[in-house]
Design a protein around this motif. Structure first.
Motif, PDB file in Angstrom:
ATOM      1  N   ARG A  46       0.599  -1.266  -0.028  1.00  0.00           N
ATOM      2  CA  ARG A  46       0.050   0.245  -0.074  1.00  0.00           C
ATOM      3  C   ARG A  46       0.773   1.557   0.103  1.00  0.00           C
ATOM      4  O   ARG A  46       0.344   2.316  -0.274  1.00  0.00           O
ATOM      5  N   ASN A  47       1.858   0.991   0.701  1.00  0.00           N
ATOM      6  CA  ASN A  47       2.492   2.503   0.741  1.00  0.00           C
ATOM      7  C   ASN A  47       4.179   1.968  -0.057  1.00  0.00           C
ATOM      8  O   ASN A  47       5.033   3.791   0.040  1.00  0.00           O
ATOM      9  N   GLU A  52       6.779   9.450   1.171  1.00  0.00           N
ATOM     10  CA  GLU A  52       7.200   9.460   3.000  1.00  0.00           C
ATOM     11  C   GLU A  52       7.787   8.456   3.136  1.00  0.00           C
ATOM     12  O   GLU A  52       7.938   8.541   4.715  1.00  0.00           O
ATOM     13  N   PHE A  53       7.477   7.700   2.294  1.00  0.00           N
ATOM     14  CA  PHE A  53       7.684   6.028   3.205  1.00  0.00           C
ATOM     15  C   PHE A  53       8.516   5.144   2.267  1.00  0.00           C
ATOM     16  O   PHE A  53       9.042   5.501   0.609  1.00  0.00           O
ATOM     17  N   LEU A  54      10.000   4.288   3.267  1.00  0.00           N
ATOM     18  CA  LEU A  54      11.130   4.123   2.180  1.00  0.00           C
ATOM     19  C   LEU A  54      10.994   2.906   2.932  1.00  0.00           C
ATOM     20  O   LEU A  54      10.659   2.169   4.080  1.00  0.00           O
ATOM     21  N   ILE A  55      11.504   1.634   1.568  1.00  0.00           N
ATOM     22  CA  ILE A  55      12.091   0.464   2.497  1.00  0.00           C
ATOM     23  C   ILE A  55      13.541   0.482   1.796  1.00  0.00           C
ATOM     24  O   ILE A  55      13.140   0.368   0.506  1.00  0.00           O
ATOM     25  N   LEU A  56      14.267  -0.153   1.853  1.00  0.00           N
ATOM     26  CA  LEU A  56      15.928  -0.533   2.042  1.00  0.00           C
ATOM     27  C   LEU A  56      16.210  -1.436   1.303  1.00  0.00           C
ATOM     28  O   LEU A  56      15.617  -2.052   3.046  1.00  0.00           O
ATOM     29  N   VAL A  57      16.994  -2.208   1.253  1.00  0.00           N
ATOM     30  CA  VAL A  57      17.211  -3.642   1.431  1.00  0.00           C
ATOM     31  C   VAL A  57      18.595  -4.125   0.651  1.00  0.00           C
ATOM     32  O   VAL A  57      19.617  -3.213  -0.083  1.00  0.00           O
ATOM     33  N   ALA A  58      19.032  -4.487   2.034  1.00  0.00           N
ATOM     34  CA  ALA A  58      20.314  -4.892   1.626  1.00  0.00           C
ATOM     35  C   ALA A  58      20.594  -6.395   0.642  1.00  0.00           C
ATOM     36  O   ALA A  58      20.790  -7.405   1.289  1.00  0.00           O
ATOM     37  N   GLU A  59      21.806  -6.412  -0.146  1.00  0.00           N
ATOM     38  CA  GLU A  59      21.548  -7.514  -0.972  1.00  0.00           C
ATOM     39  C   GLU A  59      23.417  -8.491  -0.539  1.00  0.00           C
ATOM     40  O   GLU A  59      24.574  -7.135  -0.483  1.00  0.00           O
ATOM     41  N   HIS A  69      12.760   0.513   7.263  1.00  0.00           N
ATOM     42  CA  HIS A  69      11.738   0.433   7.122  1.00  0.00           C
ATOM     43  C   HIS A  69      11.615   1.285   8.102  1.00  0.00           C
ATOM     44  O   HIS A  69      11.990   1.608   8.757  1.00  0.00           O
ATOM     45  N   GLY A  70      11.344   2.714   7.380  1.00  0.00           N
ATOM     46  CA  GLY A  70      11.345   3.798   7.577  1.00  0.00           C
ATOM     47  C   GLY A  70      10.433   4.711   7.338  1.00  0.00           C
ATOM     48  O   GLY A  70       9.452   4.540   5.659  1.00  0.00           O
ATOM     49  N   GLU A  71       9.120   6.030   6.887  1.00  0.00           N
ATOM     50  CA  GLU A  71       8.787   6.967   6.848  1.00  0.00           C
ATOM     51  C   GLU A  71       8.905   8.509   7.775  1.00  0.00           C
ATOM     52  O   GLU A  71       9.669   8.405   8.621  1.00  0.00           O
ATOM     53  N   HIS A  84       9.580  14.995  11.422  1.00  0.00           N
ATOM     54  CA  HIS A  84      10.782  14.342  12.215  1.00  0.00           C
ATOM     55  C   HIS A  84      10.510  13.262  11.235  1.00  0.00           C
ATOM     56  O   HIS A  84       9.600  11.854  10.292  1.00  0.00           O
ATOM     57  N   GLY A  85      11.733  12.148  11.123  1.00  0.00           N
ATOM     58  CA  GLY A  85      11.916  10.439  10.478  1.00  0.00           C
ATOM     59  C   GLY A  85      11.542   9.616  11.397  1.00  0.00           C
ATOM     60  O   GLY A  85      11.886   9.980  12.906  1.00  0.00           O
ATOM     61  N   PHE A  86      11.254   8.082  11.036  1.00  0.00           N
ATOM     62  CA  PHE A  86      10.877   7.187  11.524  1.00  0.00           C
ATOM     63  C   PHE A  86      11.534   5.641  11.239  1.00  0.00           C
ATOM     64  O   PHE A  86      11.111   5.515   9.948  1.00  0.00           O
ATOM     65  N   ILE A  87      12.668   4.629  12.159  1.00  0.00           N
ATOM     66  CA  ILE A  87      12.442   4.094  11.658  1.00  0.00           C
ATOM     67  C   ILE A  87      11.702   2.952  12.356  1.00  0.00           C
ATOM     68  O   ILE A  87      12.175   2.667  13.274  1.00  0.00           O
ATOM     69  N   SER A  88      11.281   2.584  11.628  1.00  0.00           N
ATOM     70  CA  SER A  88      10.588   0.771  13.223  1.00  0.00           C
ATOM     71  C   SER A  88      10.656  -0.170  12.771  1.00  0.00           C
ATOM     72  O   SER A  88      10.524  -1.094  13.492  1.00  0.00           O
ATOM     73  N   ASP A  89      11.905  -0.781  11.299  1.00  0.00           N
ATOM     74  CA  ASP A  89      12.308  -1.549  11.782  1.00  0.00           C
ATOM     75  C   ASP A  89      13.612  -1.487  10.751  1.00  0.00           C
ATOM     76  O   ASP A  89      13.482  -0.616  10.039  1.00  0.00           O
ATOM     77  N   LEU A  90      14.780  -2.461  11.601  1.00  0.00           N
ATOM     78  CA  LEU A  90      15.869  -2.824  10.674  1.00  0.00           C
ATOM     79  C   LEU A  90      16.328  -4.073  11.272  1.00  0.00           C
ATOM     80  O   LEU A  90      16.397  -4.168  12.098  1.00  0.00           O
TER      81      LEU A  90
END
Length: 156
Positions: A46-47, A52-59, A69-71, A84-90
């Motif tokens: 959905r996002n 305003e939404f970020l999903i980064l991946v490391a390979e 996962h941030g937003e 402000h930024g919020f990182i909900s998962d790393l």
């Protein structure tokens, strides 16, 4: 490091589930509920692609081994700096931890926030996870607020 695409979502959800299960073992209040993977997948889909939404991946070795996962969030209008930024998962797969993937994801995420004019980034760390507490402190994050929790139902 790169931004996630729709093809990456299933692997991100797998890593997320492992991440949450690890935290559930540290604190039973983090146990995943029924349908949590579907709910998280739907949230990502959905996002994905929203400004305003970020999903980064490391390979590594043609496999996704971590994600961030941030937003961008808004404080109430009574605050001088609202966005402000919020990182909900790393999360990084256990086999690849302590190899620099978490740091690289965090640095890329912080650059993304900075490019959007964000001067502060927040995250939450489970107090019973000393490894994560050390990671965030080494990365320059300082605890600034304590969350208190109480249950109105005995045993929860």
């Amino acid at each position: 490091m790169r931004e996630a695409t729709i093809r990456d979502i299933d692997r991100v959800v797998e890593l997320w589930a492992e991440h949450v299960d690890f935290h559930g073992d540290l604190d039973p209040r983090f146990k995943r509920g029924e349908g949590s993977e579907t709910g998280f997948r739907d949230h990502l889909l959905r996002n994905l692609g929203k400004a305003e939404f970020l999903i980064l991946v490391a390979e590594a070795e043609d496999e996704i081994v971590g994600f961030l996962h941030g937003e961008l969030l808004q404080h109430p209008p009574c605050f001088a700096k609202r966005t402000h930024g919020f990182i909900s998962d790393l999360a990084v797969s256990p086999h690849y931890q302590r190899a620099g993937f978490g740091t690289a994801l965090l640095e890329e995420g912080m650059a993304w926030f900075s490019e959007r004019g964000v001067s502060t980034v927040e995250g939450k760390v489970l107090m019973s996870n000393p490894k994560a507490m050390g990671f965030w402190r080494r990365a320059g994050f300082d605890p600034f607020m304590q969350t208190f929790r109480a249950s109105t139902i005995r045993g929860e």
